[in-house]
Write a protein that holds these residues in place. Structure first.
Motif, PDB file in Angstrom:
ATOM      1  N   GLY A   8      33.419  35.962  37.389  1.00 60.66           N
ATOM      2  CA  GLY A   8      32.144  35.715  36.790  1.00 60.66           C
ATOM      3  C   GLY A   8      32.140  35.850  35.229  1.00 60.66           C
ATOM      4  N   GLY A   9      31.162  35.475  34.713  1.00 62.67           N
ATOM      5  CA  GLY A   9      30.965  35.644  33.217  1.00 62.67           C
ATOM      6  C   GLY A   9      29.774  35.342  32.686  1.00 62.67           C
ATOM      7  N   LEU A  10      29.839  35.234  31.270  1.00 67.52           N
ATOM      8  CA  LEU A  10      28.402  34.290  30.661  1.00 67.52           C
ATOM      9  C   LEU A  10      29.071  33.063  29.978  1.00 67.52           C
ATOM     10  CD1 LEU A  10      25.883  34.382  29.484  1.00 67.52           C
ATOM     11  CD2 LEU A  10      26.765  35.773  27.577  1.00 67.52           C
ATOM     12  N   VAL A  11      28.244  32.119  30.391  1.00 68.43           N
ATOM     13  CA  VAL A  11      28.849  30.531  30.093  1.00 68.43           C
ATOM     14  C   VAL A  11      27.321  30.037  29.460  1.00 68.43           C
ATOM     15  CG1 VAL A  11      30.654  30.721  31.345  1.00 68.43           C
ATOM     16  CG2 VAL A  11      28.798  29.499  32.315  1.00 68.43           C
ATOM     17  N   GLN A  12      27.685  28.794  28.954  1.00 68.51           N
ATOM     18  CA  GLN A  12      26.450  28.027  28.589  1.00 68.51           C
ATOM     19  C   GLN A  12      26.452  26.917  29.583  1.00 68.51           C
ATOM     20  OE1 GLN A  12      27.597  26.505  24.705  1.00 68.51           O
ATOM     21  NE2 GLN A  12      26.533  28.441  23.774  1.00 68.51           N
ATOM     22  N   ALA A  13      25.119  26.498  29.444  1.00 62.08           N
ATOM     23  CA  ALA A  13      24.786  25.295  30.435  1.00 62.08           C
ATOM     24  C   ALA A  13      25.864  24.085  30.270  1.00 62.08           C
ATOM     25  CB  ALA A  13      23.457  24.601  30.263  1.00 62.08           C
ATOM     26  N   GLY A  14      26.287  23.567  31.322  1.00 63.87           N
ATOM     27  CA  GLY A  14      27.210  22.559  31.253  1.00 63.87           C
ATOM     28  C   GLY A  14      28.805  22.823  31.300  1.00 63.87           C
ATOM     29  N   ASP A  15      28.871  24.277  31.276  1.00 62.88           N
ATOM     30  CA  ASP A  15      30.085  24.819  31.335  1.00 62.88           C
ATOM     31  C   ASP A  15      30.820  24.898  32.490  1.00 62.88           C
ATOM     32  OD1 ASP A  15      30.043  27.368  28.349  1.00 62.88           O
ATOM     33  OD2 ASP A  15      30.283  24.987  28.637  1.00 62.88           O
ATOM     34  N   SER A  16      31.972  25.360  32.871  1.00 59.18           N
ATOM     35  CA  SER A  16      32.615  25.439  34.210  1.00 59.18           C
ATOM     36  C   SER A  16      33.085  26.931  34.400  1.00 59.18           C
ATOM     37  CB  SER A  16      33.939  24.549  34.566  1.00 59.18           C
ATOM     38  OG  SER A  16      33.236  23.219  34.367  1.00 59.18           O
ATOM     39  N   LEU A  17      33.217  27.411  35.596  1.00 67.03           N
ATOM     40  CA  LEU A  17      33.939  28.707  35.813  1.00 67.03           C
ATOM     41  C   LEU A  17      34.562  28.599  37.308  1.00 67.03           C
ATOM     42  CD1 LEU A  17      31.274  31.670  35.415  1.00 67.03           C
ATOM     43  CD2 LEU A  17      33.592  31.364  34.275  1.00 67.03           C
ATOM     44  N   ARG A  18      35.537  29.367  37.627  1.00 67.14           N
ATOM     45  CA  ARG A  18      36.216  29.326  38.737  1.00 67.14           C
ATOM     46  C   ARG A  18      36.339  30.797  39.207  1.00 67.14           C
ATOM     47  NH1 ARG A  18      42.100  28.011  40.597  1.00 67.14           N
ATOM     48  NH2 ARG A  18      42.610  29.835  39.817  1.00 67.14           N
ATOM     49  N   LEU A  19      35.551  31.129  40.482  1.00 67.19           N
ATOM     50  CA  LEU A  19      35.494  32.215  41.126  1.00 67.19           C
ATOM     51  C   LEU A  19      36.500  32.530  42.117  1.00 67.19           C
ATOM     52  CD1 LEU A  19      31.660  32.723  41.748  1.00 67.19           C
ATOM     53  CD2 LEU A  19      32.842  33.342  39.665  1.00 67.19           C
ATOM     54  N   SER A  20      36.993  33.567  42.127  1.00 67.39           N
ATOM     55  CA  SER A  20      38.092  33.943  43.150  1.00 67.39           C
ATOM     56  C   SER A  20      37.595  34.942  44.149  1.00 67.39           C
ATOM     57  CB  SER A  20      39.387  34.324  42.542  1.00 67.39           C
ATOM     58  OG  SER A  20      39.912  33.523  41.604  1.00 67.39           O
ATOM     59  N   CYS A  21      38.061  34.812  45.515  1.00 69.43           N
ATOM     60  CA  CYS A  21      37.773  35.826  46.601  1.00 69.43           C
ATOM     61  C   CYS A  21      39.031  36.173  47.101  1.00 69.43           C
ATOM     62  CB  CYS A  21      36.891  34.987  47.614  1.00 69.43           C
ATOM     63  SG  CYS A  21      36.562  35.880  48.988  1.00 69.43           S
ATOM     64  N   ALA A  22      39.250  37.556  46.821  1.00 64.31           N
ATOM     65  CA  ALA A  22      40.668  37.821  47.222  1.00 64.31           C
ATOM     66  C   ALA A  22      40.690  38.720  48.554  1.00 64.31           C
ATOM     67  CB  ALA A  22      41.183  39.092  46.429  1.00 64.31           C
ATOM     68  N   ASP A  23      41.476  38.214  49.532  1.00 68.65           N
ATOM     69  CA  ASP A  23      41.432  38.731  50.868  1.00 68.65           C
ATOM     70  C   ASP A  23      42.713  39.540  50.977  1.00 68.65           C
ATOM     71  OD1 ASP A  23      41.707  37.272  54.157  1.00 68.65           O
ATOM     72  OD2 ASP A  23      41.241  39.016  53.638  1.00 68.65           O
ATOM     73  N   SER A  24      42.833  40.628  50.130  1.00 67.26           N
ATOM     74  CA  SER A  24      44.267  41.110  50.243  1.00 67.26           C
ATOM     75  C   SER A  24      44.627  41.630  51.549  1.00 67.26           C
ATOM     76  CB  SER A  24      43.920  42.354  49.263  1.00 67.26           C
ATOM     77  OG  SER A  24      42.897  43.382  49.684  1.00 67.26           O
ATOM     78  N   ARG A  25      43.798  41.951  52.564  1.00 74.49           N
ATOM     79  CA  ARG A  25      44.153  42.376  53.915  1.00 74.49           C
ATOM     80  C   ARG A  25      44.289  41.364  54.840  1.00 74.49           C
ATOM     81  NH1 ARG A  25      41.999  48.554  54.838  1.00 74.49           N
ATOM     82  NH2 ARG A  25      42.329  49.374  52.767  1.00 74.49           N
ATOM     83  N   ARG A  26      43.877  40.110  54.377  1.00 73.29           N
ATOM     84  CA  ARG A  26      44.060  38.808  55.433  1.00 73.29           C
ATOM     85  C   ARG A  26      43.166  38.974  56.645  1.00 73.29           C
ATOM     86  NH1 ARG A  26      50.135  37.364  56.677  1.00 73.29           N
ATOM     87  NH2 ARG A  26      48.927  35.430  57.314  1.00 73.29           N
ATOM     88  N   ILE A  27      42.007  39.632  56.385  1.00 72.93           N
ATOM     89  CA  ILE A  27      41.120  39.839  57.416  1.00 72.93           C
ATOM     90  C   ILE A  27      40.352  38.500  57.568  1.00 72.93           C
ATOM     91  CG2 ILE A  27      40.747  42.156  56.931  1.00 72.93           C
ATOM     92  CD1 ILE A  27      38.325  41.422  55.260  1.00 72.93           C
ATOM     93  N   ALA A  28      40.399  37.699  56.550  1.00 72.35           N
ATOM     94  CA  ALA A  28      39.746  36.161  57.019  1.00 72.35           C
ATOM     95  C   ALA A  28      40.977  34.887  56.996  1.00 72.35           C
ATOM     96  CB  ALA A  28      38.885  35.861  55.880  1.00 72.35           C
ATOM     97  N   SER A  29      41.887  35.422  57.489  1.00 66.91           N
ATOM     98  CA  SER A  29      43.255  34.318  57.323  1.00 66.91           C
ATOM     99  C   SER A  29      42.731  33.388  58.478  1.00 66.91           C
ATOM    100  CB  SER A  29      44.533  35.044  57.466  1.00 66.91           C
ATOM    101  OG  SER A  29      44.481  35.754  58.697  1.00 66.91           O
ATOM    102  N   ASN A  30      42.235  33.731  59.730  1.00 68.57           N
ATOM    103  CA  ASN A  30      41.677  32.655  60.649  1.00 68.57           C
ATOM    104  C   ASN A  30      40.314  32.465  60.583  1.00 68.57           C
ATOM    105  OD1 ASN A  30      44.438  32.411  61.524  1.00 68.57           O
ATOM    106  ND2 ASN A  30      44.290  34.392  62.356  1.00 68.57           N
TER     107      ASN A  30
END
Length: 123
Positions: A8-30
């Motif tokens: 996340g972060g601070l951006v202006q209207a019209g900008d883009s951001l990419r969020l990441s979700c880390a699943d380090s223990r692979r609890i959501a692999s299936n």
């Protein structure tokens, strides 16, 4: 045990951001992974979900056409690409694992919530 959203972060209207979700223990692999957000004074709301294999995605009407969910199973990471951001997208964004393989918008069917990441869009 939880998924962790970041990027996340601070951006202006019209900008883009990419969020990441880390699943380090692979609890959501299936399982599907969902993205939710919570603005100050409001309930946590569904944003997007992606199926266990990435083949199926769902979006709320407010972000459809602007946000794209994807996942890289080799990196155990789920992404939320957010384009054409608007001030009303300002919120803390969370990711969580669905109890099912294909997700959905029902918050009660998700678990392993992380702390979230703040997205602020200025006008």
């Amino acid at each position: 045990v939880q998924l962790q959203a970041f990027g996340g972060g601070l951006v202006q209207a019209g900008d883009s951001l990419r969020l990441s979700c880390a699943d380090s223990r692979r609890i959501a692999s299936n399982n599907a992974v969902g993205w939710f957000r919570q603005a100050p004074g409001k309930d946590r709301e569904f944003v997007a979900a992606i199926s266990w294999n990435g083949a199926s995605t769902q979006y709320s009407e407010s972000v459809k056409g602007r946000f794209t969910a994807s996942r890289d199973r080799s990196k155990n990471t789920v992404y939320l690409q957010m384009d054409t951001l608007k001030p009303e997208d300002t919120a803390v964004y969370y990711c969580a694992a669905s109890r099912s393989s294909y997700g959905g918008s029902d918050r009660s069917t998700y678990r392993y919530w992380g702390q979230g990441t703040q997205v602020t869009v200025s006008s």
